[in-house]
Design a protein around this motif. Structure first.
Motif, PDB file in Angstrom:
ATOM      1  N   PHE A 159       0.802  -1.210   0.217  1.00 27.76           N
ATOM      2  CA  PHE A 159       0.080  -0.100   0.000  1.00 27.76           C
ATOM      3  C   PHE A 159       0.972   1.221   0.101  1.00 27.76           C
ATOM      4  CE2 PHE A 159      -2.843  -3.248   1.822  1.00 27.76           C
ATOM      5  CZ  PHE A 159      -3.940  -3.079   0.888  1.00 27.76           C
ATOM      6  N   LEU A 160       1.897   1.072   0.616  1.00 27.67           N
ATOM      7  CA  LEU A 160       3.078   2.308   0.486  1.00 27.67           C
ATOM      8  C   LEU A 160       3.548   2.544  -1.081  1.00 27.67           C
ATOM      9  CD1 LEU A 160       5.440   1.400   3.381  1.00 27.67           C
ATOM     10  CD2 LEU A 160       3.304   2.950   3.441  1.00 27.67           C
TER      11      LEU A 160
ATOM     12  N   THR B  36       1.693   2.973  -3.385  1.00 27.23           N
ATOM     13  CA  THR B  36       0.453   3.541  -4.167  1.00 27.23           C
ATOM     14  C   THR B  36       0.325   5.057  -3.802  1.00 27.23           C
ATOM     15  OG1 THR B  36      -1.386   2.840  -2.454  1.00 27.23           O
ATOM     16  CG2 THR B  36      -0.790   1.303  -4.442  1.00 27.23           C
ATOM     17  N   TRP B  37       0.898   5.615  -3.032  1.00 34.42           N
ATOM     18  CA  TRP B  37       0.726   6.812  -2.404  1.00 34.42           C
ATOM     19  C   TRP B  37       1.051   7.995  -3.416  1.00 34.42           C
ATOM     20  CZ3 TRP B  37       3.303   6.791   3.028  1.00 34.42           C
ATOM     21  CH2 TRP B  37       2.482   5.987   3.935  1.00 34.42           C
TER      22      TRP B  37
ATOM     23  N   THR C  12       4.277  10.253  -5.846  1.00 30.71           N
ATOM     24  CA  THR C  12       5.314  11.261  -5.372  1.00 30.71           C
ATOM     25  C   THR C  12       4.705  12.480  -5.635  1.00 30.71           C
ATOM     26  OG1 THR C  12       6.236  11.313  -7.551  1.00 30.71           O
ATOM     27  CG2 THR C  12       6.995   9.540  -6.246  1.00 30.71           C
ATOM     28  N   GLU C  13       5.235  13.602  -5.111  1.00 24.84           N
ATOM     29  CA  GLU C  13       4.847  14.970  -5.053  1.00 24.84           C
ATOM     30  C   GLU C  13       4.928  15.316  -6.800  1.00 24.84           C
ATOM     31  OE1 GLU C  13       7.144  17.513  -2.674  1.00 24.84           O
ATOM     32  OE2 GLU C  13       6.353  16.682  -1.073  1.00 24.84           O
TER      33      GLU C  13
ATOM     34  N   GLY D 150       2.131   6.497  -8.236  1.00 22.89           N
ATOM     35  CA  GLY D 150       2.510   5.266  -7.408  1.00 22.89           C
ATOM     36  C   GLY D 150       3.867   4.954  -7.970  1.00 22.89           C
TER      37      GLY D 150
ATOM     38  N   ARG E  36       2.058  13.998  -8.660  1.00 20.07           N
ATOM     39  CA  ARG E  36       0.689  14.627  -8.322  1.00 20.07           C
ATOM     40  C   ARG E  36       0.844  16.119  -8.975  1.00 20.07           C
ATOM     41  NH1 ARG E  36      -2.231  11.864  -4.581  1.00 20.07           N
ATOM     42  NH2 ARG E  36      -1.231  10.269  -3.370  1.00 20.07           N
TER      43      ARG E  36
END
Length: 324
Positions: free
Chosen positions: A171-172, A174-175, A177-178, A190, A181
């Motif tokens: 799950f980490l 899928t966050w 990166t800046e 991700g 985004r």
């Protein structure tokens, strides 16, 4: 040898939907292996068929292991069967999407470049979430089983818990990166790597980054705890024939705890290393020091585990039904 023959005989009682999926995964693995030979396309810095090959093999192994573990259930058998079926469907969706995206020449993971790619990634993310819940509930049911011998049951429980931890690491990834985004419209959200882009310099076969952290390392250690822990007990059973001390059930229980602690420690250490943007192949002195402490602690625990009990008769070797 009795344990192995017992496992073979009990295979007829393994969870069928999971075994059907394992057969499907084996076929995909073979096709992908052929693709590695005949298709020279590259994707994200690796041969395009490498991901479906490794993915199908890993999921097939996972499914076969749970198919066997479901056959050990004596409580809540019906619920366990339904959980296994949900797991088989989730695994099939994962492998099918990876295979389809490979044929299309598109990334499967983290890909939101087009509506279709987004839909495929949503299917994958949803199926993994379902698989995580199923694995958790299955582990809870396993905790209630008592019919196998203590070392075997402990190995199954610890293996399932380690696998849940390994799946949680995913799950980490899928966050996002800046940088990802900030780019609009987003095409990738991700990353397997930490601190560097996916597809850079990497280790052969595994594809793990050699220039930054890589969360696939602890993920790999974790998800295969499901196989490592039972295999460790089987190995103890074989070794007990020539090492009488291993015939003592308490000794084997202690050794299982020790090996489980080592696997958990390696998972935590590699996750910490990856989050610090450090490649597995280039550990700093702090990482090396912590690894040394882990190894030393394991050796001390193993020495303690092998202590013979006083005035307690040595039990016979692992019975044939220990894991069946």
């Amino acid at each position: 040898m009795g344990t192995v023959s017992g496992l073979v005989r009990s295979a007829f009682g393994w969870h069928r939907p999971l075994m059907w999926f394992a057969t499907f995964a084996a076929a995909v693995t073979v096709i992908a292996a052929i693709g590695l030979v005949v298709d020279d396309r590259m994707l994200v810095g690796a041969p395009i068929w490498a991901k479906p090959c490794k993915f199908a093999f890993s999921f097939g192994l996972y499914a076969a292991t749970w198919a066997w573990m479901h056959s050990l259930q004596r409580r809540h058998v019906r619920l366990g069967w339904h959980l296994g079926t949900f797991a088989a469907v989730a695994c099939a969706l994962e492998v099918a999407v990876v295979f389809l995206q490979t044929i299309r020449g598109h990334r499967s993971h983290f890909n939101v470049a087009t509506p279709f790619d987004t839909a495929m990634w949503t299917v994958m993310a949803s199926s993994i979430a379902v698989l995580w819940v199923v694995n958790l509930v299955g582990t809870i049911l396993l905790m209630r089983e008592k019919h196998v011998d203590r070392p075997a049951l402990l190995a199954l429980r610890l293996g399932a818990l380690i696998t849940i931890a390994g799946m949680t690491v995913a799950f980490l990834m899928t966050w996002g990166t800046e940088e990802q985004r900030a780019n609009r419209p987003m095409k990738i959200i991700g990353s397997h790597s930490v601190g560097v882009h996916d597809g850079g310099p990497s280790m052969p076969v595994t594809g793990w980054s050699t220039t930054g952290g890589d969360l696939r390392v602890p993920h790999f250690i974790g998800v295969h705890g499901l196989q490592l822990m039972p295999l460790f007990v089987v190995a103890l059973g074989f070794l007990a024939a020539g090492a009488p001390r291993l015939r003592d059930e308490l000794v084997r229980v202690r050794l299982v705890w020790t090996f489980g602690g080592l696997c958990t420690g390696l998972l935590a250490l590699t996750a910490w290393q990856a989050l610090r943007r450090q490649p597995l192949t280039s550990p700093d002195l702090l990482t090396i020091g912590v690894f040394g402490v882990l190894v030393a602690g394991t050796m001390v625990a193993a020495t303690w585990a092998l202590r013979a009990r006083k005035s307690v008769p040595v039990r016979p070797s692992v019975p044939e039904e220990a894991l069946v």
